[in-house]
Design an enzyme around this catalytic site. Structure first.
Site, PDB file in Angstrom:
ATOM      1  NE  ARG A 141      31.147 -41.316  56.085  1.00 46.97           N
ATOM      2  CZ  ARG A 141      30.799 -42.404  56.077  1.00 46.97           C
ATOM      3  NH1 ARG A 141      30.429 -43.700  55.991  1.00 46.97           N
ATOM      4  NH2 ARG A 141      29.105 -42.181  55.414  1.00 46.97           N
ATOM      5  CE  LYS A 166      46.687 -25.005  55.642  1.00 49.10           C
ATOM      6  NZ  LYS A 166      47.369 -23.827  55.474  1.00 49.10           N
ATOM      7  CG  HIS A 207      53.505 -23.910  45.740  1.00 51.77           C
ATOM      8  ND1 HIS A 207      52.351 -22.581  46.130  1.00 51.77           N
ATOM      9  CD2 HIS A 207      54.143 -24.346  47.398  1.00 51.77           C
ATOM     10  CE1 HIS A 207      52.616 -22.898  47.537  1.00 51.77           C
ATOM     11  NE2 HIS A 207      53.595 -24.101  48.108  1.00 51.77           N
ATOM     12  NE  ARG A 217      49.234 -25.999  59.745  1.00 58.21           N
ATOM     13  CZ  ARG A 217      48.616 -27.166  59.305  1.00 58.21           C
ATOM     14  NH1 ARG A 217      48.514 -28.172  60.641  1.00 58.21           N
ATOM     15  NH2 ARG A 217      49.539 -27.567  58.142  1.00 58.21           N
ATOM     16  CD  GLU A 241      56.599 -22.955  51.404  1.00 55.76           C
ATOM     17  OE1 GLU A 241      56.567 -22.649  52.188  1.00 55.76           O
ATOM     18  OE2 GLU A 241      55.377 -23.174  50.268  1.00 55.76           O
ATOM     19  CG  HIS A 279      51.782 -19.524  50.642  1.00 55.25           C
ATOM     20  ND1 HIS A 279      53.272 -19.434  51.704  1.00 55.25           N
ATOM     21  CD2 HIS A 279      51.335 -20.450  50.283  1.00 55.25           C
ATOM     22  CE1 HIS A 279      53.798 -20.264  51.484  1.00 55.25           C
ATOM     23  NE2 HIS A 279      52.792 -21.629  51.185  1.00 55.25           N
ATOM     24  CG  HIS A 301      48.049 -19.345  47.141  1.00 50.38           C
ATOM     25  ND1 HIS A 301      47.452 -20.045  48.056  1.00 50.38           N
ATOM     26  CD2 HIS A 301      48.629 -21.014  46.897  1.00 50.38           C
ATOM     27  CE1 HIS A 301      48.075 -21.195  48.678  1.00 50.38           C
ATOM     28  NE2 HIS A 301      48.936 -21.506  47.759  1.00 50.38           N
ATOM     29  CE  LYS A 311      53.277 -27.334  57.743  1.00 54.44           C
ATOM     30  NZ  LYS A 311      52.849 -27.381  56.110  1.00 54.44           N
ATOM     31  CD  GLU A 354      45.880 -21.655  57.695  1.00 53.09           C
ATOM     32  OE1 GLU A 354      45.102 -20.562  56.344  1.00 53.09           O
ATOM     33  OE2 GLU A 354      46.310 -22.783  57.408  1.00 53.09           O
ATOM     34  CG  ASN A 372      48.657 -19.727  54.810  1.00 50.54           C
ATOM     35  OD1 ASN A 372      49.169 -20.777  54.519  1.00 50.54           O
ATOM     36  ND2 ASN A 372      47.898 -19.601  55.879  1.00 50.54           N
TER      37      ASN A 372
END
Length: 355
Positions: free
Chosen positions: A118, A140, A262, A238, A182, A245, A249, A224, A234, A242
């Site tokens: 955890r 993330k 990517h 935030r 990016e 993306h 993706h 960032k 997000e 993306n």
């Protein structure tokens, strides 16, 4: 050395950026809860940079876990393998995990750290441009699923991010270019002056001049960090990170993870989003051309794969994390330095762009 801070209250952490950071053991020491460390890396990075890190960790009890290199290994099988090895080592909650590698290693290690018992502390030492300017900062963490990228994960912040710009000297040119997608994204969504700087300093960036790289990486991390401090999970601002993306993706999932890098998919996604913005009269054609030309200047792809049409894109994008209340949200630039999130894109426009 450039030092930045991601301001998240008691979970705040610093980002250190400098050449030869891996040769400075005093930087890492304060962020080790105990002297028990497990380094997660891949089979490409391990021979290059693990020996340097090992020297910097003198006095620690060090173990390492080496995974295969490539986006195709960022999955639940690798996640389970790393967890099993930690169990076999009798790793504890106060063991520090160190992610030494690119975005795959960082995302996977962070998700393991969030999940094992955890939660255990972890440190990011990104070795690719893409991971240095983006994925190592902000917490993330995730693995991919065949139906969608980064669909299984958690928000979990590192204790510190160490960026040694010397690691870019061994980075293949294709990987460096992928990272530039990016970098360009930050200029498009948030900072017109930075976009102008990128246009002006292309030669120095391509030559990997030390001061130029340090400034460029620091500016991306600062943007960032500012955005994450405002919107960690997000729920608003935030989401602008993306840009490109949603389309990107879909390309990665359809083409097979690892076949398109990517950053290559994101570059194409930025062009597609900018094209949508132009057709909707939200972005001037002249600014679209500047975005396109800067992306092309780093030899990044700007067109979707020939075997992907509107229906193919939509099949994948319906599984995107940005689908809310049945509506697919897109990040769309409205000018260089600004963008918005919207679901108000007509099917007609999308079909025109994705044909």
């Amino acid at each position: 050395m450039t030092t930045l801070t991601v301001e998240l209250g008691e979970r705040s952490y610093p980002i250190f950026i400098q050449a030869d950071l891996l040769k400075q053991p005093d930087v890492l020491g304060p962020y080790l809860k105990t002297k028990t460390v497990v380094v997660v890396t891949n089979d490409v990075v391990e021979p290059l940079y693990f020996p340097l890190l090992e020297q910097a960790l003198t006095g620690c009890e060090i173990s390492k876990i080496v995974i295969r290199d490539g986006e195709e290994y960022k999955n639940l099988q690798t996640f389970e393998s790393v967890i099993s090895q930690l169990l076999a080592m009798s790793a504890a909650r106060d063991t520090t995990l160190i992610a030494l590698g690119g975005g795959v290693v960082g995302d996977l290690t962070g998700f393991v750290a969030a999940s094992f018992q955890r939660g255990m502390p972890f440190i990011q030492i990104p070795t690719t441009l893409l991971s240095q300017v983006d994925s190592s900062v902000g917490g993330k963490t995730a693995v991919n699923h065949p139906l969608g990228k980064n669909m299984i994960g958690a928000f979990y912040q590192p204790k510190v991010v160490l960026i040694d710009t010397n690691s870019l000297a061994t980075l293949p040119e294709r990987e460096f270019a992928a990272g530039m997608a990016e970098v360009i994204k930050y200029g498009v969504i948030y900072d017109v002056d930075f976009f102008n700087w990128l246009e002006t300093n292309q030669a120095a960036i391509k030559a990997k001049e030390t001061d130029t790289l340090q400034y460029m990486i620091a500016r991306c991390c600062a943007i960032k960090a500012e955005i994450v401090a405002i919107d960690e999970r997000e729920s608003g601002l935030r989401a602008l990170l993306n840009l490109g993306h949603t389309f990107g993706h879909a390309i990665e999932a359809e083409q097979g993870y690892g076949n398109w890098l990517h950053g290559e998919a994101v570059a194409t996604g930025i062009v597609l989003a900018s094209s949508v913005a132009t057709k909707m009269d939200w972005l001037q054609t002249s600014e679209f051309r500047r975005i396109l030309e800067l992306i092309e200047s780093f030899n990044l792809p700007t067109s979707a794969p020939a075997d992907m049409d509107y229906d193919c894109f939509m099949r994948h994008m319906r599984h995107d994390k940005k689908v809310q209340a049945g509506k697919l949200n897109f990040v769309i630039p409205t000018q260089i330095g600004a963008a918005k999130v919207t679901s108000q894109i007509s099917e007609e426009v999308l079909r025109a762009v994705l044909s």
